[in-house]
Design a protein around this motif. Structure first.
Motif, PDB file in Angstrom:
ATOM      1  N   LEU A  21      76.116 -33.904 -39.818  1.00  0.00           N
ATOM      2  CA  LEU A  21      76.483 -34.291 -38.455  1.00  0.00           C
ATOM      3  C   LEU A  21      75.272 -34.304 -37.532  1.00  0.00           C
ATOM      4  N   VAL A  22      74.399 -33.323 -37.695  1.00  0.00           N
ATOM      5  CA  VAL A  22      73.171 -33.293 -36.884  1.00  0.00           C
ATOM      6  C   VAL A  22      72.293 -34.493 -37.216  1.00  0.00           C
ATOM      7  N   LEU A  23      72.167 -34.826 -38.493  1.00  0.00           N
ATOM      8  CA  LEU A  23      71.386 -36.004 -38.882  1.00  0.00           C
ATOM      9  C   LEU A  23      71.960 -37.276 -38.265  1.00  0.00           C
ATOM     10  N   ALA A  24      73.279 -37.397 -38.244  1.00  0.00           N
ATOM     11  CA  ALA A  24      73.905 -38.577 -37.661  1.00  0.00           C
ATOM     12  C   ALA A  24      73.666 -38.647 -36.157  1.00  0.00           C
ATOM     13  N   LEU A  25      73.618 -37.504 -35.501  1.00  0.00           N
ATOM     14  CA  LEU A  25      73.366 -37.494 -34.057  1.00  0.00           C
ATOM     15  C   LEU A  25      71.912 -37.783 -33.716  1.00  0.00           C
ATOM     16  N   VAL A  26      70.995 -37.367 -34.569  1.00  0.00           N
ATOM     17  CA  VAL A  26      69.568 -37.527 -34.305  1.00  0.00           C
ATOM     18  C   VAL A  26      69.055 -38.899 -34.750  1.00  0.00           C
ATOM     19  N   ALA A  27      69.727 -39.524 -35.697  1.00  0.00           N
ATOM     20  CA  ALA A  27      69.265 -40.784 -36.290  1.00  0.00           C
ATOM     21  C   ALA A  27      68.980 -41.889 -35.268  1.00  0.00           C
ATOM     22  N   PRO A  28      69.797 -42.081 -34.238  1.00  0.00           N
ATOM     23  CA  PRO A  28      69.496 -43.167 -33.296  1.00  0.00           C
ATOM     24  C   PRO A  28      68.159 -43.006 -32.569  1.00  0.00           C
ATOM     25  N   ALA A  29      67.642 -41.804 -32.505  1.00  0.00           N
ATOM     26  CA  ALA A  29      66.355 -41.587 -31.842  1.00  0.00           C
ATOM     27  C   ALA A  29      65.198 -42.176 -32.635  1.00  0.00           C
ATOM     28  N   PHE A  30      65.416 -42.460 -33.917  1.00  0.00           N
ATOM     29  CA  PHE A  30      64.348 -42.953 -34.778  1.00  0.00           C
ATOM     30  C   PHE A  30      64.470 -44.444 -35.097  1.00  0.00           C
ATOM     31  N   GLY A  31      65.430 -45.118 -34.508  1.00  0.00           N
ATOM     32  CA  GLY A  31      65.573 -46.552 -34.739  1.00  0.00           C
ATOM     33  C   GLY A  31      66.997 -47.005 -34.515  1.00  0.00           C
ATOM     34  N   ASP A  32      67.213 -48.295 -34.665  1.00  0.00           N
ATOM     35  CA  ASP A  32      68.526 -48.881 -34.395  1.00  0.00           C
ATOM     36  C   ASP A  32      69.324 -49.159 -35.663  1.00  0.00           C
ATOM     37  N   SER A  33      69.142 -48.370 -36.678  1.00  0.00           N
ATOM     38  CA  SER A  33      69.846 -48.597 -37.932  1.00  0.00           C
ATOM     39  C   SER A  33      71.243 -47.969 -37.876  1.00  0.00           C
ATOM     40  N   ALA A  34      72.250 -48.820 -37.985  1.00  0.00           N
ATOM     41  CA  ALA A  34      73.628 -48.322 -37.988  1.00  0.00           C
ATOM     42  C   ALA A  34      73.924 -47.550 -39.269  1.00  0.00           C
ATOM     43  N   ILE A  35      73.268 -47.938 -40.356  1.00  0.00           N
ATOM     44  CA  ILE A  35      73.498 -47.256 -41.635  1.00  0.00           C
ATOM     45  C   ILE A  35      73.051 -45.804 -41.556  1.00  0.00           C
ATOM     46  N   ALA A  36      71.980 -45.540 -40.822  1.00  0.00           N
ATOM     47  CA  ALA A  36      71.475 -44.171 -40.695  1.00  0.00           C
ATOM     48  C   ALA A  36      72.457 -43.267 -39.962  1.00  0.00           C
ATOM     49  N   VAL A  37      73.356 -43.848 -39.205  1.00  0.00           N
ATOM     50  CA  VAL A  37      74.371 -43.064 -38.500  1.00  0.00           C
ATOM     51  C   VAL A  37      75.659 -42.998 -39.320  1.00  0.00           C
ATOM     52  N   VAL A  38      76.057 -44.114 -39.898  1.00  0.00           N
ATOM     53  CA  VAL A  38      77.349 -44.194 -40.578  1.00  0.00           C
ATOM     54  C   VAL A  38      77.370 -43.402 -41.887  1.00  0.00           C
ATOM     55  N   VAL A  39      76.311 -43.494 -42.674  1.00  0.00           N
ATOM     56  CA  VAL A  39      76.302 -42.820 -43.977  1.00  0.00           C
ATOM     57  C   VAL A  39      76.423 -41.298 -43.836  1.00  0.00           C
ATOM     58  N   PRO A  40      75.625 -40.643 -42.988  1.00  0.00           N
ATOM     59  CA  PRO A  40      75.822 -39.183 -42.837  1.00  0.00           C
ATOM     60  C   PRO A  40      77.201 -38.823 -42.294  1.00  0.00           C
ATOM     61  N   LEU A  41      77.739 -39.657 -41.395  1.00  0.00           N
ATOM     62  CA  LEU A  41      79.076 -39.367 -40.873  1.00  0.00           C
ATOM     63  C   LEU A  41      80.128 -39.471 -41.971  1.00  0.00           C
ATOM     64  N   LEU A  42      80.023 -40.493 -42.811  1.00  0.00           N
ATOM     65  CA  LEU A  42      80.986 -40.628 -43.910  1.00  0.00           C
ATOM     66  C   LEU A  42      80.858 -39.487 -44.919  1.00  0.00           C
ATOM     67  N   LEU A  43      79.635 -39.112 -45.245  1.00  0.00           N
ATOM     68  CA  LEU A  43      79.433 -37.990 -46.169  1.00  0.00           C
ATOM     69  C   LEU A  43      79.978 -36.690 -45.581  1.00  0.00           C
TER      70      LEU A  43
END
Length: 58
Positions: A21-43
């Motif tokens: 969950l923390v990775l999903a929250l921090v991911a947008p700070a490093f780029g605009d990749s939706a996959i970087a947010v969705v994959v950790p949330l699904l896992l």
């Protein structure tokens, strides 16, 4: 098993969910990749569901 051991196992079971969950929250700070947010949330969702199912079996 003692109460302390049960609490430790419970905490260890939920730690990966919190990390994802923390990775999903921090991911947008490093780029605009939706996959970087969705994959950790699904896992995290899958792990949380597995944790709840394990708890109900006992």
């Amino acid at each position: 098993m003692t109460v302390a051991e049960n609490k430790n196992k419970e905490a260890l079971r939920w730690a990966p969910v919190a990390i994802l969950l923390v990775l999903a929250l921090v991911a947008p700070a490093f780029g605009d990749s939706a996959i970087a947010v969705v994959v950790p949330l699904l896992l995290a969702l899958v792990l949380a569901c597995l944790n709840v199912m394990q708890r109900r079996r006992r």
